[in-house]
Write a protein that holds these residues in place. Structure first.
Motif, PDB file in Angstrom:
ATOM      1  N   LYS A 373      17.151  52.149  19.705  1.00 54.35           N
ATOM      2  CA  LYS A 373      17.714  52.177  18.345  1.00 54.35           C
ATOM      3  C   LYS A 373      18.589  53.405  18.141  1.00 54.35           C
ATOM      4  O   LYS A 373      19.703  53.322  17.595  1.00 54.35           O
ATOM      5  N   ARG A 374      18.119  54.577  18.587  1.00 52.93           N
ATOM      6  CA  ARG A 374      18.888  55.813  18.390  1.00 52.93           C
ATOM      7  C   ARG A 374      20.140  55.853  19.274  1.00 52.93           C
ATOM      8  O   ARG A 374      21.170  56.389  18.869  1.00 52.93           O
ATOM      9  N   ILE A 375      20.056  55.281  20.462  1.00 56.92           N
ATOM     10  CA  ILE A 375      21.228  55.236  21.339  1.00 56.92           C
ATOM     11  C   ILE A 375      22.336  54.409  20.704  1.00 56.92           C
ATOM     12  O   ILE A 375      23.529  54.748  20.790  1.00 56.92           O
ATOM     13  N   ARG A 376      21.949  53.342  20.032  1.00 54.69           N
ATOM     14  CA  ARG A 376      22.933  52.490  19.362  1.00 54.69           C
ATOM     15  C   ARG A 376      23.477  53.128  18.092  1.00 54.69           C
ATOM     16  O   ARG A 376      24.563  52.774  17.630  1.00 54.69           O
ATOM     17  N   ALA A 377      22.733  54.078  17.523  1.00 51.95           N
ATOM     18  CA  ALA A 377      23.104  54.644  16.227  1.00 51.95           C
ATOM     19  C   ALA A 377      24.098  55.792  16.336  1.00 51.95           C
ATOM     20  O   ALA A 377      24.781  56.113  15.361  1.00 51.95           O
ATOM     21  N   ALA A 378      24.200  56.436  17.493  1.00 53.66           N
ATOM     22  CA  ALA A 378      25.047  57.630  17.580  1.00 53.66           C
ATOM     23  C   ALA A 378      25.624  57.780  18.983  1.00 53.66           C
ATOM     24  O   ALA A 378      25.076  57.260  19.961  1.00 53.66           O
ATOM     25  N   ALA A 379      26.728  58.504  19.044  1.00 56.50           N
ATOM     26  CA  ALA A 379      27.390  58.762  20.319  1.00 56.50           C
ATOM     27  C   ALA A 379      26.619  59.822  21.104  1.00 56.50           C
ATOM     28  O   ALA A 379      25.870  60.612  20.533  1.00 56.50           O
ATOM     29  N   PRO A 380      26.782  59.872  22.440  1.00 54.17           N
ATOM     30  CA  PRO A 380      26.104  60.896  23.239  1.00 54.17           C
ATOM     31  C   PRO A 380      26.657  62.288  22.970  1.00 54.17           C
ATOM     32  O   PRO A 380      27.764  62.448  22.446  1.00 54.17           O
ATOM     33  N   GLU A 415      17.239  86.247  10.477  1.00 55.72           N
ATOM     34  CA  GLU A 415      16.383  86.538   9.335  1.00 55.72           C
ATOM     35  C   GLU A 415      15.318  85.470   9.185  1.00 55.72           C
ATOM     36  O   GLU A 415      15.622  84.283   9.256  1.00 55.72           O
ATOM     37  N   PRO A 416      14.031  85.867   8.993  1.00 56.89           N
ATOM     38  CA  PRO A 416      12.959  84.887   8.890  1.00 56.89           C
ATOM     39  C   PRO A 416      13.165  83.875   7.787  1.00 56.89           C
ATOM     40  O   PRO A 416      12.763  82.747   7.885  1.00 56.89           O
ATOM     41  N   GLY A 417      13.815  84.274   6.720  1.00 57.90           N
ATOM     42  CA  GLY A 417      13.957  83.364   5.589  1.00 57.90           C
ATOM     43  C   GLY A 417      15.267  82.614   5.571  1.00 57.90           C
ATOM     44  O   GLY A 417      15.604  81.984   4.571  1.00 57.90           O
ATOM     45  N   ALA A 418      16.009  82.697   6.661  1.00 57.89           N
ATOM     46  CA  ALA A 418      17.327  82.061   6.664  1.00 57.89           C
ATOM     47  C   ALA A 418      17.197  80.556   6.518  1.00 57.89           C
ATOM     48  O   ALA A 418      16.304  79.931   7.052  1.00 57.89           O
ATOM     49  N   GLU A 419      18.119  79.996   5.785  1.00 61.30           N
ATOM     50  CA  GLU A 419      18.100  78.556   5.573  1.00 61.30           C
ATOM     51  C   GLU A 419      18.707  77.844   6.777  1.00 61.30           C
ATOM     52  O   GLU A 419      19.640  78.338   7.398  1.00 61.30           O
ATOM     53  N   ALA A 420      18.172  76.698   7.082  1.00 61.57           N
ATOM     54  CA  ALA A 420      18.710  75.909   8.174  1.00 61.57           C
ATOM     55  C   ALA A 420      20.050  75.325   7.756  1.00 61.57           C
ATOM     56  O   ALA A 420      20.228  74.920   6.614  1.00 61.57           O
ATOM     57  N   PRO A 421      20.997  75.282   8.687  1.00 59.42           N
ATOM     58  CA  PRO A 421      22.277  74.685   8.355  1.00 59.42           C
ATOM     59  C   PRO A 421      22.115  73.193   8.153  1.00 59.42           C
ATOM     60  O   PRO A 421      21.202  72.583   8.680  1.00 59.42           O
ATOM     61  N   PRO A 422      22.990  72.572   7.367  1.00 62.80           N
ATOM     62  CA  PRO A 422      22.860  71.133   7.155  1.00 62.80           C
ATOM     63  C   PRO A 422      22.991  70.386   8.469  1.00 62.80           C
ATOM     64  O   PRO A 422      23.810  70.723   9.300  1.00 62.80           O
ATOM     65  N   ALA A 423      22.138  69.400   8.655  1.00 63.19           N
ATOM     66  CA  ALA A 423      22.137  68.639   9.903  1.00 63.19           C
ATOM     67  C   ALA A 423      22.985  67.379   9.748  1.00 63.19           C
ATOM     68  O   ALA A 423      23.125  66.824   8.664  1.00 63.19           O
ATOM     69  N   ASP A 424      23.520  66.958  10.854  1.00 59.95           N
ATOM     70  CA  ASP A 424      24.297  65.719  10.874  1.00 59.95           C
ATOM     71  C   ASP A 424      23.331  64.541  10.946  1.00 59.95           C
ATOM     72  O   ASP A 424      22.632  64.351  11.954  1.00 59.95           O
ATOM     73  N   LEU A 425      23.260  63.755   9.904  1.00 63.78           N
ATOM     74  CA  LEU A 425      22.309  62.656   9.846  1.00 63.78           C
ATOM     75  C   LEU A 425      22.638  61.562  10.852  1.00 63.78           C
ATOM     76  O   LEU A 425      21.810  60.676  11.088  1.00 63.78           O
ATOM     77  N   ASN A 426      23.826  61.563  11.420  1.00 61.47           N
ATOM     78  CA  ASN A 426      24.175  60.542  12.408  1.00 61.47           C
ATOM     79  C   ASN A 426      23.876  60.977  13.836  1.00 61.47           C
ATOM     80  O   ASN A 426      24.168  60.275  14.780  1.00 61.47           O
ATOM     81  N   ARG A 427      23.272  62.175  13.967  1.00 64.20           N
ATOM     82  CA  ARG A 427      22.949  62.621  15.313  1.00 64.20           C
ATOM     83  C   ARG A 427      21.763  61.830  15.844  1.00 64.20           C
ATOM     84  O   ARG A 427      20.923  61.376  15.085  1.00 64.20           O
ATOM     85  N   PRO A 428      21.669  61.698  17.188  1.00 63.77           N
ATOM     86  CA  PRO A 428      20.599  60.881  17.773  1.00 63.77           C
ATOM     87  C   PRO A 428      19.256  61.567  17.694  1.00 63.77           C
ATOM     88  O   PRO A 428      19.154  62.753  17.556  1.00 63.77           O
TER      89      PRO A 428
END
Length: 428
Positions: A373-380, A415-428
Motif C-alpha cells: 500500500k505504501r509503495i503505491r502511495a509514494a515515490a521512492p 534544543e530539547p524543546g525544538a519543534e519537529a518540522p512539518p512532515a510530508d504526508l505523502n512520504r512512504p
C-alpha cells in the motif's frame, strides 16, 4: 586509537558477558515455565513483563542517573539485576516471575544506558561507526552463545539461574575496573508518534512489527522448540542459529538496500520470512535439524526488518533529526516487543506450540500488505538522499549517539524543546 583499545575492549567484553546472561535467562525462564505447566498466555505475559520494564526504564533510569550519578546508579542496578535470576529459582510462580522480569527489564536498560554512555565517552569521534558495528556484533554473538549454556546442568534445577547470576556479576568486573570519565547525562527519549508516523508510516509499522516478532522470538522461541519435541541441544541450536542468522545477513541485505528502493527490499524480506515461517510450522514436529537450518535463514531475514525500517525513516529526515527519530523508533520497537510474547502465547495456547511460526507469518503478511500500500502511495527516496545502512540491534537510547548516521554536533546542539518540522504526508 591504540591507547583507547584497552578501555574499549574492557567495556565490550563486559557487555558481552552481560548479554550472554540475558540470552540464557530468556531461554531458561521459557523452558522452566513450560515445564511448570504455565499456559502460553501466562508465560507470554511473564515474558512481556521484561519488555514493559525495559520501556519503562528508558524514562525512569535517566532520571535516577542524573540524581545519583552514573557510578552509583550502575552499582545499584547491577546489584539488583544479579539477584533476579536466583529469585526466579527460589519460587516458581507466574505473578512473582512477572514482577522479577519487570524489575530485570528496568535494571538492564539502566545498565545499558550507563555502559553505552561510557562507550560514547571512550570511542573516538572518527571511529564511532566502527565501534558501533563491533558493539552490535558483540550483542548478537553473545545472545547466541548464551543459548548453549542451557545445556550446562539440569534445566529443571538451580544451575542455569546461578549461571545467569554469575554472568551478570562477572560482567561488572571489566566494566567497573575501566577508567572512564563521567559521561554527559542521558535524556529520556521524546516520542512523537504523530511526527514519526507522518514522516514514514511504513517505517513505524516496520519498527512495531519487528518488535512484535523479536519480542515473541526471544520470549517464546525456546518454548516453541521444547513444545514440538526438540532435544535440549536442538533448542539451543535453533535459538543460536536464528540469532546468528540475524548477525550474518544484516550487512549484505542492508547494503543491497542502499542501491535499491528500500521499501521493495523490505517487502521481499517480509514475504520470504513469512514463507520460511510457514515452512517451519509444517516441519516443526518432523525434521528438527531442517527447522534449525530454516531458523538460520529466517533470522537472517527477519532481524533485518528493524534495521531496514530505521534506515528508510532516516532517508526521509534531516540529518539533525536522525538521533531523535531513531530513538523514537527504538521506543516503538520496544512497545511492540512488550506485546509480542503475550500475543504469541495466545496463538500457542489455541493452536499448539508450533503455531508460533503461524504468528510470525501473520505479522509478516500484514506488514507486507501494508508495504504494498505504501509503495503505491509514494515515490521512492532519491538515491542521493539516502543514508548508508547500519546494522541495528536493540539497546538503550545512549548507544544511538554512536550511530555513524548521527551528526555529533547536531545531536549535541539541538534544543530539547525544538519543534519537529512539518512532515510530508505523502512520504512512504
Amino acid at each position: 586509537m591504540n591507547r583507547l583499545l584497552l578501555p574499549l575492549s574492557s567495556l565490550l567484553s563486559g557487555v558481552g558477558l552481560l548479554v550472554v546472561g540475558v540470552g540464557l535467562l530468556f531461554s531458561v525462564v521459557g523452558l522452566r515455565g513450560g515445564m511448570a505447566d504455565f499456559s502460553g498466555v501466562v508465560l507470554g505475559l511473564v515474558m512481556s513483563a521484561y519488555f514493559v520494564g525495559f520501556v519503562f526504564g528508558t524514562f525512569v533510569c535517566p532520571i535516577i542517573i542524573r540524581r545519583v550519578g552514573h557510578i552509583r546508579a550502575f552499582a545499584a542496578m547491577a546489584s539488583l539485576a544479579s539477584t533476579m535470576p536466583i529469585l526466579h529459582a527460589l519460587w516458581v510462580d507466574p505473578w512473582f516471575w512477572g514482577a522479577l522480569r519487570f524489575i530485570t527489564g528496568i535494571c538492564l536498560v539502566g545498565l545499558y544506558i550507563v555502559v553505552e554512555s561510557w562507550l560514547n565517552t571512550v570511542a573516538p569521534t572518527q571511529h564511532r561507526g566502527r565501534v558501533f558495528a563491533v558493539y552490535m556484533s558483540v550483542n548478537f554473538v553473545a545472545l547466541a552463545l548464551g543459548q548453549w549454556l542451557i545445556l550446562v546442568g539440569d534445566t529443571l534445577g538451580f544451575v542455569p539461574f546461578v549461571l545467569v547470576s554469575i554472568m551478570f556479576s562477572f560482567a561488572l568486573l571489566p566494566i567497573t575496573l575501566t577508567p572512564v570519565d563521567e559521561p554527559e547525562p542521558v535524556e529520556a527519549p521524546r516520542l512523537s508518534l504523530r511526527y514519526l508516523y507522518q514522516t514514514s508510516p511504513l517505517g513505524v509499522a516496520g519498527a512495531v512489527g519487528s518488535g512484535l516478532i523479536n519480542g515473541a522470538f526471544y520470549g517464546m522461541g525456546a518454548v516453541f522448540a521444547q513444545g514440538v519435541g526438540f532435544s535440549e541441544a536442538g533448542v539451543a541450536a535453533f535459538m543460536a542459529a536464528t540469532i546468528l542468522g540475524g548477525a550474518i545477513f544484516q550487512w549484505p541485505v542492508g547494503h543491497y538496500s542502499d542501491r535499491h528502493d528500500r521499501r521493495h527490499v523490505l517487502l521481499w524480506v517480509m514475504v520470504l520470512s513469512a514463507v520460511l515461517a510457514v515452512l517451519a510450522f509444517v516441519l516443526a514436529r518432523h525434521a528438527e535439524w531442517v527447522v534449525i537450518a530454516i531458523g538460520l535463514l529466517f533470522g537472517g531475514l527477519v532481524f533485518t526488518v528493524y534495521g531496514l525500517s530505521v534506515a528508510h525513516v532516516n532517508d526521509l529526515v534531516d540529518s539533525s533529526r536522525v538521533l531523535e527519530v531513531t530513538g523514537g523508533l527504538l521506543l516503538v520497537h520496544g512497545i511492540g516487543a512488550a506485546l509480542g510474547p503475550t500475543l504469541a502465547g495466545i496463538f500457542m495456547d489455541v493452536l499448539q506450540p508450533e503455531s508460533l511460526m503461524l504468528y510470525f507469518a501473520l505479522v509478516l503478511t500484514l506488514l507486507s500488505l501494508y508495504a504494498v500500500k505504501r509503495i503505491r502511495a509514494a515515490a521512492p527516496v532519491p538515491e542521493a538522499e539516502k543514508f548508508d545502512f547500519v546494522m541495528m540491534g536493540t539497546g538503550s537510547q545512549a548507544v544511538l549517539q554512536l550511530d555513524p548516521r548521527t551528526p555529533v554536533a547536531d545531536a549535541k546542539t539541538e534544543e530539547p524543546g525544538a519543534e519537529a518540522p512539518p512532515a510530508d504526508l505523502n512520504r512512504p
